[in-house]
Design a protein around this motif. Structure first.
Motif, mmCIF file in Angstrom:
data_model
loop_
_atom_site.group_PDB
_atom_site.id
_atom_site.type_symbol
_atom_site.label_atom_id
_atom_site.label_comp_id
_atom_site.label_asym_id
_atom_site.label_seq_id
_atom_site.Cartn_x
_atom_site.Cartn_y
_atom_site.Cartn_z
ATOM 1 N N GLY A 1 37.302 39.393 35.347
ATOM 2 C CA GLY A 1 38.383 40.099 36.023
ATOM 3 C C GLY A 1 38.463 41.525 35.503
ATOM 4 N N LEU A 2 38.552 42.477 36.407
ATOM 5 C CA LEU A 2 38.606 43.888 36.020
ATOM 6 C C LEU A 2 39.813 44.553 36.676
ATOM 7 N N PRO A 3 40.931 44.656 35.949
ATOM 8 C CA PRO A 3 42.077 45.375 36.503
ATOM 9 C C PRO A 3 41.835 46.881 36.405
ATOM 10 N N VAL A 4 42.192 47.611 37.463
ATOM 11 C CA VAL A 4 41.925 49.053 37.493
ATOM 12 C C VAL A 4 43.161 49.801 37.984
ATOM 13 N N PHE A 5 43.556 50.816 37.230
ATOM 14 C CA PHE A 5 44.557 51.769 37.696
ATOM 15 C C PHE A 5 44.136 53.145 37.192
ATOM 16 N N ASN A 6 43.787 54.010 38.126
ATOM 17 C CA ASN A 6 43.344 55.379 37.796
ATOM 18 C C ASN A 6 42.294 55.370 36.685
ATOM 19 N N GLY A 7 41.270 54.567 36.887
ATOM 20 C CA GLY A 7 40.236 54.417 35.866
ATOM 21 C C GLY A 7 38.922 55.092 36.195
ATOM 22 N N GLU A 8 38.945 56.080 37.080
ATOM 23 C CA GLU A 8 37.687 56.672 37.534
ATOM 24 C C GLU A 8 36.842 57.225 36.393
ATOM 25 N N ARG A 9 37.462 57.657 35.320
ATOM 26 C CA ARG A 9 36.712 58.275 34.220
ATOM 27 C C ARG A 9 35.671 57.324 33.635
ATOM 28 N N TYR A 10 36.007 56.059 33.500
ATOM 29 C CA TYR A 10 35.097 55.090 32.878
ATOM 30 C C TYR A 10 34.674 53.964 33.819
ATOM 31 N N LEU A 11 35.095 54.016 35.059
ATOM 32 C CA LEU A 11 34.872 52.901 35.969
ATOM 33 C C LEU A 11 33.399 52.649 36.258
ATOM 34 N N ARG A 12 32.643 53.676 36.556
ATOM 35 C CA ARG A 12 31.214 53.488 36.834
ATOM 36 C C ARG A 12 30.500 52.877 35.626
ATOM 37 N N GLU A 13 30.811 53.381 34.447
ATOM 38 C CA GLU A 13 30.204 52.858 33.223
ATOM 39 C C GLU A 13 30.567 51.380 33.033
ATOM 40 N N LEU B 1 31.513 49.161 35.406
ATOM 41 C CA LEU B 1 30.857 48.356 36.428
ATOM 42 C C LEU B 1 29.366 48.210 36.153
ATOM 43 N N ASP B 2 28.711 49.292 35.764
ATOM 44 C CA ASP B 2 27.284 49.225 35.445
ATOM 45 C C ASP B 2 27.032 48.234 34.315
ATOM 46 N N SER B 3 27.881 48.251 33.306
ATOM 47 C CA SER B 3 27.729 47.350 32.174
ATOM 48 C C SER B 3 27.912 45.889 32.601
ATOM 49 N N LEU B 4 28.962 45.625 33.349
ATOM 50 C CA LEU B 4 29.213 44.255 33.785
ATOM 51 C C LEU B 4 28.118 43.732 34.708
ATOM 52 N N LEU B 5 27.711 44.553 35.657
ATOM 53 C CA LEU B 5 26.755 44.105 36.665
ATOM 54 C C LEU B 5 25.308 44.089 36.180
ATOM 55 N N ILE C 1 35.236 54.370 44.356
ATOM 56 C CA ILE C 1 34.139 53.929 43.490
ATOM 57 C C ILE C 1 33.954 52.420 43.620
ATOM 58 N N LEU C 2 35.055 51.681 43.578
ATOM 59 C CA LEU C 2 34.967 50.228 43.722
ATOM 60 C C LEU C 2 34.361 49.833 45.066
ATOM 61 N N SER C 3 34.798 50.482 46.126
ATOM 62 C CA SER C 3 34.264 50.179 47.458
ATOM 63 C C SER C 3 32.779 50.493 47.543
#
Length: 73
Positions: A9-21, A23-27, A50-52
């Motif tokens: 589970g990945l809760p996100v609120f205004n997380g664009e700064r680290y979101l790609r990193e 997601l890349d790590s998890l996936l 980014i999520l979409s």
């Protein structure tokens, strides 16, 4: 059941700064049966986009978008 599915589970609120990193790590995990369930809590930055984008290109990611910020649960 030798390879159960692990769901992260990945809760996100205004997380664009680290979101790609994140997601890349998890996936990129080597375990074959993983799924990521991300919940965008009405972010006002680019997190939703980014999520979409990632969900379009990876079937192991499901994204849920809250219409309003529901806070921490």
């Amino acid at each position: 059941m030798s390879n159960p599915t692990l769901v992260f589970g990945l809760p996100v609120f205004n997380g664009e700064r680290y979101l790609r990193e994140s997601l890349d790590s998890l996936l990129s995990q080597s375990y074959p049966n993983i799924h990521v369930a991300a919940v965008d809590n009405a972010s006002t930055d680019a997190s939703s986009d980014i999520l979409s984008e990632y969900a379009k290109n990876n079937s192991r990611l499901t994204v849920f978008h809250n219409d309003r910020n529901v806070g921490q649960i």
